[in-house]
Design a protein around this motif. Structure first.
Motif, PDB file in Angstrom:
ATOM      1  N   VAL A 140       0.840  -1.200   0.000  1.00 30.14           N
ATOM      2  CA  VAL A 140       0.000   0.000   0.000  1.00 30.14           C
ATOM      3  C   VAL A 140       0.875   1.250   0.000  1.00 30.14           C
ATOM      4  N   ARG A 141       1.969   1.200   0.737  1.00 29.06           N
ATOM      5  CA  ARG A 141       2.889   2.340   0.754  1.00 29.06           C
ATOM      6  C   ARG A 141       3.441   2.632  -0.636  1.00 29.06           C
ATOM      7  N   ARG A 142       3.750   1.581  -1.387  1.00 31.75           N
ATOM      8  CA  ARG A 142       4.247   1.762  -2.754  1.00 31.75           C
ATOM      9  C   ARG A 142       3.173   2.354  -3.670  1.00 31.75           C
ATOM     10  N   ALA A 143       1.910   2.065  -3.346  1.00 32.90           N
ATOM     11  CA  ALA A 143       0.810   2.432  -4.238  1.00 32.90           C
ATOM     12  C   ALA A 143       0.315   3.855  -4.045  1.00 32.90           C
ATOM     13  N   THR A 144       0.615   4.479  -2.899  1.00 37.74           N
ATOM     14  CA  THR A 144       0.050   5.803  -2.622  1.00 37.74           C
ATOM     15  C   THR A 144       1.053   6.705  -1.917  1.00 37.74           C
ATOM     16  N   THR A 145       0.913   7.995  -2.189  1.00 34.23           N
ATOM     17  CA  THR A 145       1.714   8.999  -1.474  1.00 34.23           C
ATOM     18  C   THR A 145       0.924   9.608  -0.321  1.00 34.23           C
ATOM     19  N   LEU A 146      -0.342   9.203  -0.165  1.00 36.73           N
ATOM     20  CA  LEU A 146      -1.178   9.758   0.897  1.00 36.73           C
ATOM     21  C   LEU A 146      -0.692   9.297   2.274  1.00 36.73           C
ATOM     22  N   PRO A 147      -1.026  10.045   3.327  1.00 37.59           N
ATOM     23  CA  PRO A 147      -0.752   9.562   4.688  1.00 37.59           C
ATOM     24  C   PRO A 147      -1.371   8.179   4.892  1.00 37.59           C
ATOM     25  N   LEU A 148      -0.580   7.281   5.495  1.00 36.29           N
ATOM     26  CA  LEU A 148      -1.006   5.888   5.647  1.00 36.29           C
ATOM     27  C   LEU A 148      -1.108   5.542   7.129  1.00 36.29           C
ATOM     28  N   PHE A 149      -2.314   5.186   7.556  1.00 36.51           N
ATOM     29  CA  PHE A 149      -2.597   4.777   8.929  1.00 36.51           C
ATOM     30  C   PHE A 149      -2.803   3.268   8.970  1.00 36.51           C
ATOM     31  N   VAL A 150      -2.427   2.661  10.090  1.00 36.81           N
ATOM     32  CA  VAL A 150      -2.728   1.255  10.328  1.00 36.81           C
ATOM     33  C   VAL A 150      -3.482   1.162  11.641  1.00 36.81           C
ATOM     34  N   LYS A 151      -4.712   0.641  11.592  1.00 38.82           N
ATOM     35  CA  LYS A 151      -5.505   0.398  12.797  1.00 38.82           C
ATOM     36  C   LYS A 151      -5.389  -1.088  13.128  1.00 38.82           C
ATOM     37  N   TYR A 152      -4.937  -1.394  14.351  1.00 40.52           N
ATOM     38  CA  TYR A 152      -4.797  -2.803  14.700  1.00 40.52           C
ATOM     39  C   TYR A 152      -5.016  -3.030  16.183  1.00 40.52           C
ATOM     40  N   ARG A 153      -5.189  -4.309  16.535  1.00 40.90           N
ATOM     41  CA  ARG A 153      -5.395  -4.736  17.915  1.00 40.90           C
ATOM     42  C   ARG A 153      -4.118  -5.374  18.468  1.00 40.90           C
ATOM     43  N   THR A 154      -4.197  -5.760  19.735  1.00 44.11           N
ATOM     44  CA  THR A 154      -3.059  -6.401  20.386  1.00 44.11           C
ATOM     45  C   THR A 154      -2.644  -7.670  19.656  1.00 44.11           C
ATOM     46  N   GLY A 155      -3.592  -8.375  19.086  1.00 46.98           N
ATOM     47  CA  GLY A 155      -3.317  -9.642  18.417  1.00 46.98           C
ATOM     48  C   GLY A 155      -4.286 -10.691  18.916  1.00 46.98           C
ATOM     49  N   TRP A 156      -3.952 -11.951  18.722  1.00 46.00           N
ATOM     50  CA  TRP A 156      -4.846 -13.038  19.120  1.00 46.00           C
ATOM     51  C   TRP A 156      -4.478 -13.620  20.480  1.00 46.00           C
ATOM     52  N   LYS A 157      -3.409 -13.104  21.066  1.00 48.02           N
ATOM     53  CA  LYS A 157      -3.028 -13.455  22.430  1.00 48.02           C
ATOM     54  C   LYS A 157      -2.743 -12.167  23.189  1.00 48.02           C
ATOM     55  N   ASP A 158      -2.862 -12.230  24.498  1.00 41.94           N
ATOM     56  CA  ASP A 158      -2.663 -11.051  25.336  1.00 41.94           C
ATOM     57  C   ASP A 158      -1.167 -10.804  25.504  1.00 41.94           C
ATOM     58  N   ASP A 159      -0.561 -10.206  24.494  1.00 40.32           N
ATOM     59  CA  ASP A 159       0.895 -10.081  24.438  1.00 40.32           C
ATOM     60  C   ASP A 159       1.267  -8.698  23.918  1.00 40.32           C
ATOM     61  N   ALA A 160       1.586  -7.799  24.841  1.00 41.09           N
ATOM     62  CA  ALA A 160       1.973  -6.444  24.456  1.00 41.09           C
ATOM     63  C   ALA A 160       3.238  -6.449  23.610  1.00 41.09           C
ATOM     64  N   GLY A 161       4.117  -7.417  23.833  1.00 46.58           N
ATOM     65  CA  GLY A 161       5.346  -7.522  23.052  1.00 46.58           C
ATOM     66  C   GLY A 161       5.057  -7.757  21.578  1.00 46.58           C
ATOM     67  N   PHE A 162       4.049  -8.585  21.296  1.00 48.18           N
ATOM     68  CA  PHE A 162       3.666  -8.825  19.905  1.00 48.18           C
ATOM     69  C   PHE A 162       3.134  -7.541  19.277  1.00 48.18           C
ATOM     70  N   ALA A 163       2.278  -6.815  20.005  1.00 50.88           N
ATOM     71  CA  ALA A 163       1.730  -5.563  19.482  1.00 50.88           C
ATOM     72  C   ALA A 163       2.839  -4.562  19.188  1.00 50.88           C
ATOM     73  N   ALA A 164       3.830  -4.485  20.085  1.00 50.92           N
ATOM     74  CA  ALA A 164       4.959  -3.571  19.869  1.00 50.92           C
ATOM     75  C   ALA A 164       5.772  -3.989  18.653  1.00 50.92           C
ATOM     76  N   MET A 165       6.009  -5.286  18.517  1.00 48.65           N
ATOM     77  CA  MET A 165       6.760  -5.794  17.376  1.00 48.65           C
ATOM     78  C   MET A 165       6.041  -5.493  16.066  1.00 48.65           C
ATOM     79  N   MET A 166       4.718  -5.663  16.055  1.00 53.72           N
ATOM     80  CA  MET A 166       3.968  -5.368  14.839  1.00 53.72           C
ATOM     81  C   MET A 166       4.017  -3.878  14.519  1.00 53.72           C
ATOM     82  N   GLY A 167       3.974  -3.030  15.543  1.00 51.32           N
ATOM     83  CA  GLY A 167       4.114  -1.602  15.312  1.00 51.32           C
ATOM     84  C   GLY A 167       5.425  -1.277  14.626  1.00 51.32           C
ATOM     85  N   GLN A 168       6.492  -1.918  15.069  1.00 50.31           N
ATOM     86  CA  GLN A 168       7.805  -1.705  14.443  1.00 50.31           C
ATOM     87  C   GLN A 168       7.815  -2.170  12.988  1.00 50.31           C
ATOM     88  N   ARG A 169       7.167  -3.305  12.735  1.00 54.64           N
ATOM     89  CA  ARG A 169       7.121  -3.813  11.361  1.00 54.64           C
ATOM     90  C   ARG A 169       6.291  -2.897  10.466  1.00 54.64           C
TER      91      ARG A 169
END
Length: 340
Positions: free
Chosen positions: A141-170
């Motif tokens: 999506v980043r390659r396809a548009t120059t517009l501001p790009l937001f990602v809305k997401y949840r913690t994940g499928w397990k209660d793991d803040a570390g996973f959410a942080a890792m996904m934010g970095q990715r």
């Protein structure tokens, strides 16, 4: 002076575009449509609008004039982020290309919807089960548009803040400009409180602006979320449906009395009637009523009385009848209605 209020009122630049304040309408499904955005806009103070969820597969072929979801008012186009959901990088990229051609503010990738019908199609929160695919979608999506790009997401499928942080970095490395983070696990349909500490974990893991989302119902909640998480702004969901004036209430410290509620119910009915076919307008209005009724001490019977109708005219009669006597407002929204 409240430093949090000052911060929320401070403009922020995302993807090269300035936004006047940091209190946004959250990306929602079936609720953030053009009529809802209009009544919120009439009260003012919403920094940025997000559309309701649009299918990325269908979006390139949508006709704005008749689409119930891919629709907007000309005067909101430069403040509107279009929310898309899909399963593959290619379909999401094609949707983003169409959004840019329409001159809208930005694109929001939905990795938060946990509704079974979306997850069965490998979209929404289901994408978080495959971090590589999630990152690939953001990158394409980043390659396809120059517009501001937001990602809305949840913690994940397990209660793991570390996973959410890792996904934010990715997501950051893949080219996202901002994150809208809802700190609940994907199977949780709001039956348990969100874990705001997870917002802090995500914020501390990235350099991107992070907007917190979840159980901010009043100015005190807003202050606590910003203070405890360090988030860059707040995204309001259910409370904005229940109280379209909440942005003006929180940012301008305006007060609104009980006499306003029947006016809101009637005004919103006029807006859905003008925007949609009658049968669809009735469905959308009843969805709104569920959240609207949460404002009252006896919300369940209020909802039943308001929603017991099959036509727009009967719904209008219900409003007049229900508010013929003053209704007692609840100090906080009825969360039993808010979990629907």
């Amino acid at each position: 002076m409240n430093p949090v209020q000052d911060m929320i009122k401070t403009p922020i630049t995302i993807g090269g575009k300035e936004i006047p304040n940091r209190l946004f309408l959250a990306p929602l499904a079936g609720l953030g449509h053009v009529a809802m955005r209009q009544i919120i806009d009439e009260f003012g103070s919403c920094g940025l609008f997000f559309s309701e969820m649009c299918s990325a597969k269908a979006l390139p072929f949508e006709n704005r004039a008749i689409s119930p979801m891919f629709r907007w008012r000309d005067e909101e186009a430069e403040r509107l982020v279009m929310q898309i959901v899909g399963a593959t990088p290619l379909e999401m990229a094609r949707a983003a290309e169409r959004i840019e051609k329409e001159g809208l503010f930005g694109v929001d990738i939905n990795f938060g919807c946990s509704v079974a019908s979306i997850c069965k199609k490998e979209g929404g929160a289901a994408v978080l089960k495959d971090p590589d695919r999630a990152e690939a979608i953001v990158r394409e999506v980043r390659r396809a548009t120059t517009l501001p790009l937001f990602v809305k997401y949840r913690t994940g499928w397990k209660d793991d803040a570390g996973f959410a942080a890792m996904m934010g970095q990715r997501f950051e490395s893949a080219g996202a400009d901002a994150l809208v983070f809802h700190p609940r696990i994907s199977p949780d349909r709001r039956s348990r409180p969100p874990k705001w500490a997870h917002i802090k974990a995500v914020k501390e893991s990235v350099a991107l602006p992070v907007f917190g989302n979840g159980n901010v119902f009043n100015t005190a909640d807003l202050t606590r979320m910003v203070t405890t998480t360090g988030c860059d702004g707040v995204s309001l969901g259910r409370i904005a449906i229940a109280r379209p004036f909440v942005f003006a209430e929180m940012l301008e410290e305006k007060t609104f009395g009980p006499e306003l509620y029947p006016q809101i119910a009637l005004r919103f009915l006029d807006l859905v009637e003008a925007a949609f076919a009658p049968s669809y307008a009735v469905r959308l209005y009843k969805k709104f009523l569920l959240y609207f009724a949460a404002n009252f001490k006896f919300g369940h019977p209020v909802f039943k009385q308001l929603a017991h109708a099959t036509t727009l005219e009967a719904l209008r009669d219900n409003v007049h009848q229900t508010f013929s006597q003053p209704l007692d407002l609840a100090a906080t929204p009825n969360l039993n209605l808010f979990t629907k």
